[in-house]
Motif scaffolding. Structure first.
Motif, PDB file in Angstrom:
ATOM      1  N   ILE A   1       0.875  -1.169   0.000  1.00 21.85           N
ATOM      2  CA  ILE A   1       0.000   0.000   0.000  1.00 21.85           C
ATOM      3  C   ILE A   1       0.913   1.219   0.000  1.00 21.85           C
ATOM      4  CG2 ILE A   1      -1.730   1.302   1.316  1.00 21.85           C
ATOM      5  CD1 ILE A   1      -2.511  -1.458   2.619  1.00 21.85           C
ATOM      6  N   THR A   2       0.787   2.074  -1.010  1.00 23.32           N
ATOM      7  CA  THR A   2       1.664   3.240  -1.074  1.00 23.32           C
ATOM      8  C   THR A   2       0.848   4.521  -1.015  1.00 23.32           C
ATOM      9  OG1 THR A   2       3.333   2.043  -2.334  1.00 23.32           O
ATOM     10  CG2 THR A   2       3.415   4.431  -2.445  1.00 23.32           C
ATOM     11  N   VAL A   3       1.261   5.389  -0.109  1.00 18.12           N
ATOM     12  CA  VAL A   3       0.619   6.694   0.049  1.00 18.12           C
ATOM     13  C   VAL A   3       1.598   7.732  -0.483  1.00 18.12           C
ATOM     14  CG1 VAL A   3      -0.364   8.317   1.695  1.00 18.12           C
ATOM     15  CG2 VAL A   3      -0.494   5.851   2.153  1.00 18.12           C
ATOM     16  N   ASP A   4       1.253   8.394  -1.565  1.00 15.17           N
ATOM     17  CA  ASP A   4       2.197   9.337  -2.170  1.00 15.17           C
ATOM     18  C   ASP A   4       1.450  10.214  -3.167  1.00 15.17           C
ATOM     19  OD1 ASP A   4       4.502  10.535  -3.459  1.00 15.17           O
ATOM     20  OD2 ASP A   4       5.683   8.827  -2.748  1.00 15.17           O
ATOM     21  N   PRO A   5       1.680  11.511  -3.156  1.00 15.56           N
ATOM     22  CA  PRO A   5       1.033  12.357  -4.171  1.00 15.56           C
ATOM     23  C   PRO A   5       1.601  12.096  -5.563  1.00 15.56           C
ATOM     24  CG  PRO A   5       2.492  13.661  -2.772  1.00 15.56           C
ATOM     25  CD  PRO A   5       2.447  12.288  -2.182  1.00 15.56           C
ATOM     26  N   ARG A   6       2.657  11.336  -5.623  1.00 16.44           N
ATOM     27  CA  ARG A   6       3.324  11.033  -6.886  1.00 16.44           C
ATOM     28  C   ARG A   6       3.196   9.534  -7.132  1.00 16.44           C
ATOM     29  NH1 ARG A   6       8.736   9.669  -8.213  1.00 16.44           N
ATOM     30  NH2 ARG A   6       9.044   9.312  -6.000  1.00 16.44           N
ATOM     31  N   PHE A   7       3.007   9.169  -8.383  1.00  9.50           N
ATOM     32  CA  PHE A   7       2.962   7.754  -8.735  1.00  9.50           C
ATOM     33  C   PHE A   7       4.413   7.260  -8.765  1.00  9.50           C
ATOM     34  CE2 PHE A   7       2.232   4.253 -11.933  1.00  9.50           C
ATOM     35  CZ  PHE A   7       1.388   3.503 -11.135  1.00  9.50           C
ATOM     36  N   SER A   8       4.881   6.855  -7.601  1.00 10.19           N
ATOM     37  CA  SER A   8       6.281   6.463  -7.449  1.00 10.19           C
ATOM     38  C   SER A   8       6.484   5.068  -8.024  1.00 10.19           C
ATOM     39  CB  SER A   8       6.649   6.471  -5.967  1.00 10.19           C
ATOM     40  OG  SER A   8       5.847   5.534  -5.274  1.00 10.19           O
ATOM     41  N   THR A   9       7.727   4.660  -8.106  1.00  9.15           N
ATOM     42  CA  THR A   9       8.024   3.295  -8.536  1.00  9.15           C
ATOM     43  C   THR A   9       7.301   2.303  -7.622  1.00  9.15           C
ATOM     44  OG1 THR A   9      10.151   3.940  -9.427  1.00  9.15           O
ATOM     45  CG2 THR A   9       9.895   1.626  -8.845  1.00  9.15           C
ATOM     46  N   ALA A  10       7.407   2.558  -6.309  1.00 14.24           N
ATOM     47  CA  ALA A  10       6.742   1.661  -5.350  1.00 14.24           C
ATOM     48  C   ALA A  10       5.233   1.670  -5.565  1.00 14.24           C
ATOM     49  CB  ALA A  10       7.090   2.079  -3.918  1.00 14.24           C
ATOM     50  N   ALA A  11       4.668   2.844  -5.879  1.00 11.21           N
ATOM     51  CA  ALA A  11       3.220   2.930  -6.125  1.00 11.21           C
ATOM     52  C   ALA A  11       2.837   2.014  -7.283  1.00 11.21           C
ATOM     53  CB  ALA A  11       2.818   4.373  -6.418  1.00 11.21           C
ATOM     54  N   SER A  12       3.722   1.950  -8.282  1.00 12.90           N
ATOM     55  CA  SER A  12       3.409   1.121  -9.457  1.00 12.90           C
ATOM     56  C   SER A  12       3.470  -0.369  -9.133  1.00 12.90           C
ATOM     57  CB  SER A  12       4.352   1.460 -10.612  1.00 12.90           C
ATOM     58  OG  SER A  12       5.625   0.875 -10.414  1.00 12.90           O
ATOM     59  N   LYS A  13       4.049  -0.717  -7.995  1.00 12.43           N
ATOM     60  CA  LYS A  13       4.124  -2.122  -7.579  1.00 12.43           C
ATOM     61  C   LYS A  13       3.043  -2.441  -6.553  1.00 12.43           C
ATOM     62  CE  LYS A  13       8.239  -2.367  -9.598  1.00 12.43           C
ATOM     63  NZ  LYS A  13       8.257  -2.889 -10.966  1.00 12.43           N
ATOM     64  N   SER A  14       2.178  -1.473  -6.276  1.00  4.23           N
ATOM     65  CA  SER A  14       1.268  -1.602  -5.141  1.00  4.23           C
ATOM     66  C   SER A  14      -0.121  -2.076  -5.536  1.00  4.23           C
ATOM     67  CB  SER A  14       1.139  -0.242  -4.437  1.00  4.23           C
ATOM     68  OG  SER A  14       2.396   0.182  -3.976  1.00  4.23           O
ATOM     69  N   LYS A  15      -0.741  -2.785  -4.610  1.00  2.00           N
ATOM     70  CA  LYS A  15      -2.135  -3.163  -4.791  1.00  2.00           C
ATOM     71  C   LYS A  15      -3.012  -1.916  -4.619  1.00  2.00           C
ATOM     72  CE  LYS A  15      -5.622  -6.385  -3.005  1.00  2.00           C
ATOM     73  NZ  LYS A  15      -5.882  -7.423  -1.999  1.00  2.00           N
ATOM     74  N   PHE A  16      -2.622  -1.079  -3.657  1.00  2.00           N
ATOM     75  CA  PHE A  16      -3.339   0.172  -3.424  1.00  2.00           C
ATOM     76  C   PHE A  16      -2.362   1.341  -3.517  1.00  2.00           C
ATOM     77  CE2 PHE A  16      -5.728  -2.992  -1.067  1.00  2.00           C
ATOM     78  CZ  PHE A  16      -7.046  -2.712  -1.408  1.00  2.00           C
ATOM     79  N   TRP A  17      -2.678   2.298  -4.374  1.00  2.00           N
ATOM     80  CA  TRP A  17      -1.946   3.567  -4.357  1.00  2.00           C
ATOM     81  C   TRP A  17      -2.916   4.637  -3.902  1.00  2.00           C
ATOM     82  CZ3 TRP A  17      -1.718   7.283  -8.943  1.00  2.00           C
ATOM     83  CH2 TRP A  17      -1.044   8.457  -8.576  1.00  2.00           C
ATOM     84  N   LEU A  18      -2.581   5.319  -2.831  1.00  2.00           N
ATOM     85  CA  LEU A  18      -3.423   6.384  -2.304  1.00  2.00           C
ATOM     86  C   LEU A  18      -2.795   7.724  -2.678  1.00  2.00           C
ATOM     87  CD1 LEU A  18      -4.386   3.851  -0.844  1.00  2.00           C
ATOM     88  CD2 LEU A  18      -4.565   5.156   1.266  1.00  2.00           C
ATOM     89  N   PRO A  19      -3.309   8.363  -3.731  1.00  2.00           N
ATOM     90  CA  PRO A  19      -2.691   9.613  -4.219  1.00  2.00           C
ATOM     91  C   PRO A  19      -3.081  10.798  -3.351  1.00  2.00           C
ATOM     92  CG  PRO A  19      -4.544   9.004  -5.617  1.00  2.00           C
ATOM     93  CD  PRO A  19      -4.489   7.974  -4.524  1.00  2.00           C
TER      94      PRO A  19
END
Lengths: 742, 177
Positions: A235-253
């Motif tokens: 689960i990645t919380v980031d205003p940016r679609f980070s590399t980790a966000a792209s590997k995440s089941k949930f991206w919370l922008p």
């Protein structure tokens, strides 16, 4: 003319000594031959100095006995035999021909300041004389050491012997300090480095603004990859679609600066739905009822209005964490000095982990073990009569280490302070880029009686020095043993694979030479660093000779407590209550909030965007910006702009623009635009460490722009003095700014 | 025997370690590279997806570069590795034009250069430098003719794609998706 003009270019005055004729013939017994003649391998052990992760590695020589390549040491848990791109490209530090080559001393000739080449003897005598004078006049405590790297240990020993404990690293108040304080207040223990996170075995990894994969903290990136293989939820919380966000089941922008609201809401949901680890909470924690009452109103609906994260996503992600509990990690991050309430935000992270029972459990936080190294037989250090804390009465009471920014501030004379800092020794940290508010840093420097900068490269900070000492790279020297805490304790050796290039020298030797001139020889009882290492290793039943063969020694754990709370074992925490303090009595005692609160932070004014900065996997801060191998991978940064914003401003990919911040500061150089969906419309993003202004850095000069230049507004963390740097806003200038404006 | 590489896009973080390790291992001159990383993003904020791909010569089974080479400098050796004999190469660039993957460049010494699968290492039983260095262990090298090799098993188990299959080159770099 300022007392200290920034000396920009290498038009040195007449040198006193030629490069080829060093006065001290250090390493007269060639250490290189050692490696070459060792059976077959032609490899010499080291540990990496390109970042703080310090992976154990091998330096391989080619047939001519020259440094060829670096590979990881298979036994090292920091790297498991695989260096990251910076470690692999570390050879570039050695081969960079822009390196500092000889000692330099500032002179004024015909009213113009310039550096003149000096002998090591001249440089040391100059420094020692000034240090003694400052000590006589103001006390030795008025000398501070800023360091980021292995050399700092040696200069630190010299300075402590001289009578000052004002030794600081920007890695605390400009980086991970709030995390250590927030966790210490909760668990009575910090996180440390490498982080004690059991990513390898976790079922759920939650990253909040932590961009693993772009921050290339090697072992951690490797473990995230392993967790992906094993099917862990990210689960990645980031205003940016980070590399980790792209590997995440949930991206919370998330809307930037609102992370605290999300954390409090998660805590609310987990408590209200009774998804917390009841046995764990009951047995180990203090203040659950107060916490429950405190978060009563922090519903996902409340948080939605603040964070822009939908309530059902907040609930769903909370459930994911609870399902994985206790094998879940709400990652504490590393660079966490964002908005000034960072200690409190990290407290919320610590609390959330406690509710999920992840501390001391498999797949959560493990208990690292470290090997003890024999202490040198040297005299006791004198007790200083004052420290940096005296400059800040009643402030930053929970700061566990000296504040780099605090010492900088306390260098500018103030009416209510009897003494300000008079000398800085700066090793391996480019303070111009590292500390926020460059004008403040330069103002502090102008008030110094002495500034000595020790570096391998002509970083901007060297341009302000009175004396510049060229340090050899890590591939050309010994250093202290790397002693690191991990699942299993290890020690690693750094040995030179080549003689120092030019007239550069190892930090240990410099510190010893300086100590001699300060009548402190007793603190450096060994003639050579390798003798000191050999002595230390022999106390452990090893030897330098043996360590040169293996590079790294891994020990079995002495205590069987990798996961000390796995089965709800009895445990007393190092806190006032002996419990995990959900409600912090230490915070309360010092007059700070015992439970974390949400504070609304300033928003960008019309036409401005929040400046978010971060890391690229092939660079370490500004340190690598001139490395020939790594600049070949990435030689400039770009400013990331959302397509909607680009359209509004009529910006195109690769268009060169300037950034201007809320205080009217404009970047020294233009930066290219990268139009990308990967960034929110209310923010821009850039990689830290570019836009170098020193022409001696021929590959880095003027490449991209410096985020540090734009960080003029700082939100200080009241608990520990961290410098929150994400409250700066920039707008775009599409025309070159006129010269007078800055 | 058919050497091939499988690269797991689910794990790759696009760090470029494979690039710098290759450059140093193979003495590739600064400013050139035999492998490179592509970041492919699609969608609109916040509905995005992204793939990193470490790319290089595909060591195609049906290699247009070999067919079009006028001097036979481009050739295929045992295991299907496509190589360039620098001494035989006249630097005409026909192979560069023919390669759908843009995997070749003119070396400053005048000949064409490209990925060799680190044949000097493979001959010693080692992996190519890029595979051995990768911090995420997202790259796998092996023999796809051997059904029991790790790479064959992975390709059986996982979904994969190759690049520009329509070019008909029968490439040997697989991307696990």
């Amino acid at each position: 003319m300022e007392r200290r003009d920034f000396i920009k270019i290498g038009s040195f005055g007449l040198g006193a000594v030629a490069f080829s004729n060093p006065i001290f013939n250090y390493l007269s017994n060639s250490v290189v031959l050692d490696g070459v003649t060792q059976g077959g391998g032609k490899r010499i052990p080291t540990y990496c100095e390109v970042c703080f992760w310090k992976c154990a590695a091998w330096t391989h020589l080619n047939e001519k006995g020259e440094i060829w390549k670096l590979t990881g040491n298979d036994d090292d848990p920091h790297c498991n035999g695989r260096l990251c791109p910076r470690g692999t490209g570390g050879v570039g530090m050695y081969y960079d021909d822009d390196r500092l080559k000889t000692p330099l001393i500032r002179h004024t000739v015909n009213g113009k300041q310039e550096f003149q080449e000096a002998t090591w003897d001249e440089a040391f005598n100059f420094i020692a004389k000034k240090m003694k004078k400052i000590s006589d006049q103001y006390g030795p405590e008025c000398i501070a050491l800023f360091s980021h790297g292995s050399g700092g240990k040696h200069f630190g020993r010299m300075l402590k012997a001289f009578g000052s404990t004002n030794i600081t690293a920007p890695s605390y108040a400009q980086c991970r300090g709030p995390r250590e304080v927030g966790f210490f207040a909760t668990y009575g223990e910090g996180i440390g480095s490498p982080e004690r996170v059991d990513i390898r075995d976790t079922e759920c990894l939650v990253l909040i603004g932590s961009h693993i994969g772009e921050n290339m903290h090697n072992g951690q990136v490797q473990e995230m990859s392993e967790a992906i293989d094993k099917g862990a939820t990210i689960i990645t919380v980031d205003p940016r679609f980070s590399t980790a966000a792209s590997k995440s089941k949930f991206w919370l922008p998330i809307k930037p600066s609102t992370d605290m609201a999300l954390l409090l809401s998660w805590i609310h949901v987990i408590i209200n739905e009774e998804w917390y680890d009841k046995k764990f909470v009951e047995k180990y924690t203090f203040g659950f009822d107060e916490l429950k009452e405190h978060v009563k109103s922090f519903t996902p609906e409340w948080a939605y209005g603040i964070t822009t994260i939908k309530p059902n996503i907040i609930r769903k992600t909370a459930k994911e964490m609870a399902n994985a509990s206790p094998s879940v990690i709400i990652h504490p991050g590393r660079h966490v000095t964002w908005y000034g309430d960072d200690t409190q935000r990290l407290r919320a992270v610590a609390i959330l982990n406690a509710l999920l029972g992840s501390w001391g459990r498999r797949g959560g936080f493990y208990n690292p073990e470290k090997k003890k190294i024999a202490k040198l037989d040297i005299p006791k250090y004198p007790t200083p009569s004052k420290t940096w804390r005296d400059a800040f009465p009643g402030k930053y009471k929970l700061a566990g280490l000296a504040l780099a920014s605090g010492i900088c501030d306390a260098t500018i004379p103030a009416g209510d302070r009897d003494c300000s800092f008079k000398a800085w020794i700066v090793n391996g940290t480019n303070l111009i880029s590292t500390l926020p508010n460059q004008a403040n840093t330069i103002k502090a420097i102008q008030n110094l009686d002495l500034m000595v900068v020790i570096d391998t490269m002509p970083m901007e900070i060297t341009g302000y020095a009175d004396v510049v000492l060229p340090e050899c790279t890590y591939l050309e020297r010994y250093d202290n043993l790397r002693v690191s805490g991990h699942r299993e304790p290890t020690i690693a050796l750094r040995a030179p694979a080549a003689e120092p290039k030019y007239d550069s020298k190892p930090a240990w030797w410099m510190a010893k030479e300086l100590a001699q001139r300060l009548d402190l020889s007793d603190y450096f009882p060994f003639e050579k660093e390798e003798d000191e290492l050999d002595w230390q290793l022999k106390q452990m039943g090893l030897s330098l000779e043996e360590m040169k063969k293996i590079g790294l020694k891994k020990y079995a754990r002495e205590y069987d407590d990798l996961y000390p709370l796995e089965n709800l074992e009895d445990y007393e925490f190092n806190t006032n209550t002996g419990k995990i303090e959900l409600y912090s009595t230490a915070m309360e005692d010092e007059g700070y909030d015992p439970l974390p609160k949400y504070t609304q932070h300033e928003e960008p004014p019309e036409g401005f965007y929040r400046l978010i900065y971060g890391r690229a996997p092939m660079h370490t801060f500004s340190r690598t910006a001139n490395n020939p191998n790594l600049t070949d991978l990435m030689d400039e940064n770009k400013v990331w702009v959302n397509p909607k914003v680009a359209k509004e401003w009529d910006l195109n990919n690769n268009q060169e623009i300037w950034l201007e911040n809320q205080d009217g500061i404009v970047t020294s150089f233009p930066i290219k635009v990268r139009v990308t969906e990967r960034i929110r419309w209310d923010s821009v993003y850039m990689i830290h460490g570019f836009g170098h202004t020193d022409k001696r850095l021929t590959r880095a000069y003027g490449r991209g722009a410096s985020d540090a230049e734009m960080i003029t507004k700082v939100h200080i963390d009241p608990e520990m003095g961290g410098t929150g740097m994400r409250g700066n806003f920039v707008t775009f200038l599409t025309e070159a700014p006129s010269k007078g404006k800055s | 025997m058919r050497y091939a590489m499988a690269i797991d896009t689910k794990k790759c973080v696009g760090c470029s370690d494979c690039v710098v390790a290759c450059q140093i291992e193979n003495h590739v001159p600064t400013g050139f590279c035999r492998d490179w990383v592509i970041e492919a993003t699609s969608g609109t904020y916040p509905d995005l997806s992204m793939e990193f791909r470490s790319e290089r010569c595909n060591h195609c089974s049906n290699a247009p570069c070999v067919r079009c080479c006028p001097t036979e400098a481009s050739h295929i050796v045992e295991g299907g590795i496509v190589l360039v004999d620098a001494d035989q190469c006249i630097g005409c660039g026909a192979c560069i034009e023919s390669c759908p993957y843009d995997a070749r460049y003119i070396h400053p010494e005048g000949h064409v250069d490209k990925c060799t699968f680190c044949i000097h290492r493979v001959e010693k039983g080692q992996n190519p430098a890029c595979v051995d260095v990768c911090p995420t262990t997202c790259m796998y090298f092996g023999d796809t003719d051997d059904p029991n090799s790790d790479i064959s098993k992975l390709l059986k188990k996982r979904k994969w794609k190759t690049l520009i299959p329509e070019a008909g080159t029968d490439p040997n770099i697989y991307y696990l998706i």
